[in-house]
Design a protein around this motif. Sequence first.
Motif, PDB file in Angstrom:
ATOM      1  N   GLU A  97       0.983  -1.172   0.000  1.00 27.93           N
ATOM      2  CA  GLU A  97      -0.131  -0.006   0.067  1.00 27.93           C
ATOM      3  C   GLU A  97       0.442   1.474   0.144  1.00 27.93           C
ATOM      4  O   GLU A  97       0.137   2.192  -1.462  1.00 27.93           O
ATOM      5  N   GLU A  98       2.081   0.988   0.686  1.00 25.66           N
ATOM      6  CA  GLU A  98       2.758   2.305   0.800  1.00 25.66           C
ATOM      7  C   GLU A  98       4.043   2.028   1.275  1.00 25.66           C
ATOM      8  O   GLU A  98       3.849   1.072   2.232  1.00 25.66           O
ATOM      9  N   ALA A  99       5.073   2.395   1.048  1.00 29.89           N
ATOM     10  CA  ALA A  99       6.436   2.495   1.572  1.00 29.89           C
ATOM     11  C   ALA A  99       6.613   4.272   1.809  1.00 29.89           C
ATOM     12  O   ALA A  99       6.963   4.968   0.850  1.00 29.89           O
ATOM     13  N   ILE A 100       7.677   3.966   2.419  1.00 31.99           N
ATOM     14  CA  ILE A 100       7.994   5.728   3.591  1.00 31.99           C
ATOM     15  C   ILE A 100       9.946   5.196   3.383  1.00 31.99           C
ATOM     16  O   ILE A 100      10.160   4.869   3.981  1.00 31.99           O
ATOM     17  N   ARG A 101      10.646   5.637   3.039  1.00 31.85           N
ATOM     18  CA  ARG A 101      11.825   6.190   3.268  1.00 31.85           C
ATOM     19  C   ARG A 101      12.263   6.624   4.697  1.00 31.85           C
ATOM     20  O   ARG A 101      11.598   8.297   4.784  1.00 31.85           O
ATOM     21  N   ILE A 102      11.977   6.414   5.722  1.00 30.72           N
ATOM     22  CA  ILE A 102      12.760   6.684   6.763  1.00 30.72           C
ATOM     23  C   ILE A 102      13.505   8.080   7.020  1.00 30.72           C
ATOM     24  O   ILE A 102      13.417   9.027   7.924  1.00 30.72           O
ATOM     25  N   ARG A 103      15.013   7.585   5.967  1.00 33.80           N
ATOM     26  CA  ARG A 103      15.610   9.505   6.327  1.00 33.80           C
ATOM     27  C   ARG A 103      14.718  10.953   5.535  1.00 33.80           C
ATOM     28  O   ARG A 103      14.812  11.760   6.086  1.00 33.80           O
ATOM     29  N   THR A 104      14.757  10.291   4.619  1.00 38.36           N
ATOM     30  CA  THR A 104      14.041  11.533   3.701  1.00 38.36           C
ATOM     31  C   THR A 104      12.974  12.071   3.941  1.00 38.36           C
ATOM     32  O   THR A 104      12.687  12.951   3.189  1.00 38.36           O
ATOM     33  N   GLY A 105      12.088  11.021   4.303  1.00 40.70           N
ATOM     34  CA  GLY A 105      10.383  11.081   3.874  1.00 40.70           C
ATOM     35  C   GLY A 105       9.681  10.643   2.995  1.00 40.70           C
ATOM     36  O   GLY A 105       8.508  11.592   2.710  1.00 40.70           O
ATOM     37  N   GLU A 106      10.330  10.785   1.717  1.00 39.90           N
ATOM     38  CA  GLU A 106      10.103  10.017   0.501  1.00 39.90           C
ATOM     39  C   GLU A 106       9.329   8.642   0.612  1.00 39.90           C
ATOM     40  O   GLU A 106       9.481   7.753   1.587  1.00 39.90           O
ATOM     41  N   ARG A 107       8.477   9.090  -0.508  1.00 38.35           N
ATOM     42  CA  ARG A 107       7.094   8.010   0.137  1.00 38.35           C
ATOM     43  C   ARG A 107       6.680   6.786  -1.952  1.00 38.35           C
ATOM     44  O   ARG A 107       7.037   7.796  -2.819  1.00 38.35           O
ATOM     45  N   GLY A 108       6.302   5.955  -1.476  1.00 34.45           N
ATOM     46  CA  GLY A 108       5.606   5.454  -2.986  1.00 34.45           C
ATOM     47  C   GLY A 108       7.636   4.691  -3.410  1.00 34.45           C
ATOM     48  O   GLY A 108       8.105   4.369  -2.877  1.00 34.45           O
ATOM     49  N   GLY A 109       7.185   4.967  -4.854  1.00 34.73           N
ATOM     50  CA  GLY A 109       8.176   5.308  -5.733  1.00 34.73           C
ATOM     51  C   GLY A 109       9.488   5.264  -5.622  1.00 34.73           C
ATOM     52  O   GLY A 109      10.318   4.327  -5.393  1.00 34.73           O
ATOM     53  N   ASP A 110       9.509   6.767  -4.565  1.00 36.66           N
ATOM     54  CA  ASP A 110      10.729   7.202  -4.543  1.00 36.66           C
ATOM     55  C   ASP A 110      11.684   6.497  -3.789  1.00 36.66           C
ATOM     56  O   ASP A 110      12.463   6.802  -3.548  1.00 36.66           O
ATOM     57  N   ALA A 111      10.732   6.215  -2.671  1.00 34.34           N
ATOM     58  CA  ALA A 111      10.891   5.391  -0.769  1.00 34.34           C
ATOM     59  C   ALA A 111      11.769   3.866  -2.041  1.00 34.34           C
ATOM     60  O   ALA A 111      12.487   3.794  -0.500  1.00 34.34           O
ATOM     61  N   ILE A 112      11.573   3.401  -2.741  1.00 32.63           N
ATOM     62  CA  ILE A 112      12.571   2.317  -3.006  1.00 32.63           C
ATOM     63  C   ILE A 112      13.401   2.324  -3.792  1.00 32.63           C
ATOM     64  O   ILE A 112      14.300   1.573  -3.583  1.00 32.63           O
TER      65      ILE A 112
END
Length: 112
Positions: A97-112
Amino acid sequence: MKKIEAIIKPFKLDEVKEALHEIGLQGITVTEAKGFGRQKGHTELYRGAEYVVDFLPKVKIELVIEDALVERAIEAIQQAAQTGRIGDGKIFVYAIEEAIRIRTGERGGDAI
C-alpha cells in the motif's frame, strides 16, 4: 508496488542475487530461515542415535518493486533458483500500500 518474497535453497542465493542485479534490481533483504513442505526433512545419525531433521535450511529473499518489474523479477528468481528437484522453494507476491524512506520522508516509488 509489490513485495516479492522468495524462499530458496541457500546455495542458490548468489545466483538469484546476480540475476536480480542483471535486470536492474539492487535492494533486497535476505533472512536465514528453516522450514519444510513436500520435502519433509530427512533422518540423520548422531552418536549412534537416529533422529529426524524436520526443518531444512532455507533463505528468504524480500524485495519491494514497481509493478512494471514484477514479472521480470519473478522470472529471474525462478530461473536462477531452479534445480529441478523437490525443495526448490516458493515465490509469493503481495500488494504494498505504501513505502516510506525513514531518512528523507520520501513516499511511494521514490522510497524504494
